[in-house]
Scaffold this active site. Sequence first.
Site, PDB file in Angstrom:
ATOM      1  N   SER A   1      59.190  83.094  15.769  1.00 19.31           N
ATOM      2  CA  SER A   1      59.544  83.875  16.786  1.00 19.31           C
ATOM      3  C   SER A   1      59.224  85.082  16.010  1.00 19.31           C
ATOM      4  O   SER A   1      59.342  86.120  16.202  1.00 19.31           O
ATOM      5  CB  SER A   1      61.595  84.017  15.674  1.00 19.31           C
ATOM      6  OG  SER A   1      61.870  84.543  16.143  1.00 19.31           O
TER       7      SER A   1
ATOM      8  N   TYR B   1      63.982  69.731  19.523  1.00 20.30           N
ATOM      9  CA  TYR B   1      64.372  70.380  20.908  1.00 20.30           C
ATOM     10  C   TYR B   1      64.866  69.941  21.766  1.00 20.30           C
ATOM     11  O   TYR B   1      64.470  68.951  22.354  1.00 20.30           O
ATOM     12  CB  TYR B   1      62.410  71.320  21.193  1.00 20.30           C
ATOM     13  CG  TYR B   1      62.321  71.924  19.977  1.00 20.30           C
ATOM     14  CD1 TYR B   1      63.315  72.427  18.869  1.00 20.30           C
ATOM     15  CD2 TYR B   1      60.898  72.801  19.722  1.00 20.30           C
ATOM     16  CE1 TYR B   1      62.419  73.204  17.968  1.00 20.30           C
ATOM     17  CE2 TYR B   1      60.197  73.276  18.857  1.00 20.30           C
ATOM     18  CZ  TYR B   1      61.037  73.301  18.419  1.00 20.30           C
ATOM     19  OH  TYR B   1      60.997  74.364  16.701  1.00 20.30           O
TER      20      TYR B   1
END
Length: 326
Positions: free
Chosen positions: A210, A53
Amino acid sequence: MEYTRLGRTGLTVSRLALGTMNFGWQIGEDESHAILDRAIDSGLNLVDTADMYGRETGDGLSERFIGSWFRRSGLRDRVVLATKVYAPMSEFPNDRGLSARHIIASCEASLRRLRTDWIDIFQMHHIDRHTPWEEIWEAMRTLMIQGKIRYAGTSNFAGWHLSTAQAAADRNRMLGIVSEQCKYNLLTRHAELEVLPAAAALGIGVLPYSPLHFGALSGALRKQRDGVPGRAVMHAADRVEPHRAAIEQFEQLCADLGQEPTTVAIAWLLSRPEVTAPVLGPRSAGQLELPMAALENPLTEETLKALDEIFPPIGKGGPAPEAWAW
């Protein structure tokens, strides 16, 4: 804040997890720290990141931002910290995957970036079809003996991958997998077929990522009409348009309930018995407010039924094989 146990472990985690994929890619260090401050002040204790990330020439900015926050705040002991290993971190062939070499090297690199002595949940970010489970678990055992990790988790595993991995851990007399991160939301319900049943049977906590389908479930159509910027609006062609009819019904249902779509979408996940904690992905501290409201606004059976009508489960619903067979 509400808390629960992570799968079959004795580890206590908050019912919402802070995901930090936006750290470094979408937001800078100061805003990342503000989000961490707000999350911890609210009682959230599960923080999820990954070596990849915000990576910058192989160096994960997300982990570095969390590490600088630990140094500034002194709150490492209050956080259940999860990070991941698997993704390529350079062009070199051994700097990726789940070989023993890469698992151990990746853990040590993450510890340096995170400025901590241990990782609570070290998660395999994807299945590695070329590395035997005996090698993977031996590497995890080494890290546990060294005190560098406490638990092992997974992400993006199929149900049979979870079963195979856990069977190998059992043979090696190890605790094995304690958590699985999978994509799961009202628009993406594939995990209900096999991943959720496998996780429930094996005592694995489920951490859906998500949860808003990249913003499509956050009131995207209303934001379009009002000219409000956002990820779902920017990517409406592929994230919203294929589901426009369902999203229109969803937003109307939320309006009738007097609730924000974000809150309802998170509350739906919290209602699923297999789910431990949805992983949130805020880009500002203020974006934590609507998801947290879901803890105080559980959905009624009538609302859950209405959501199933708008977003039908796959096949006949429920786990495989009943979803498609008798």
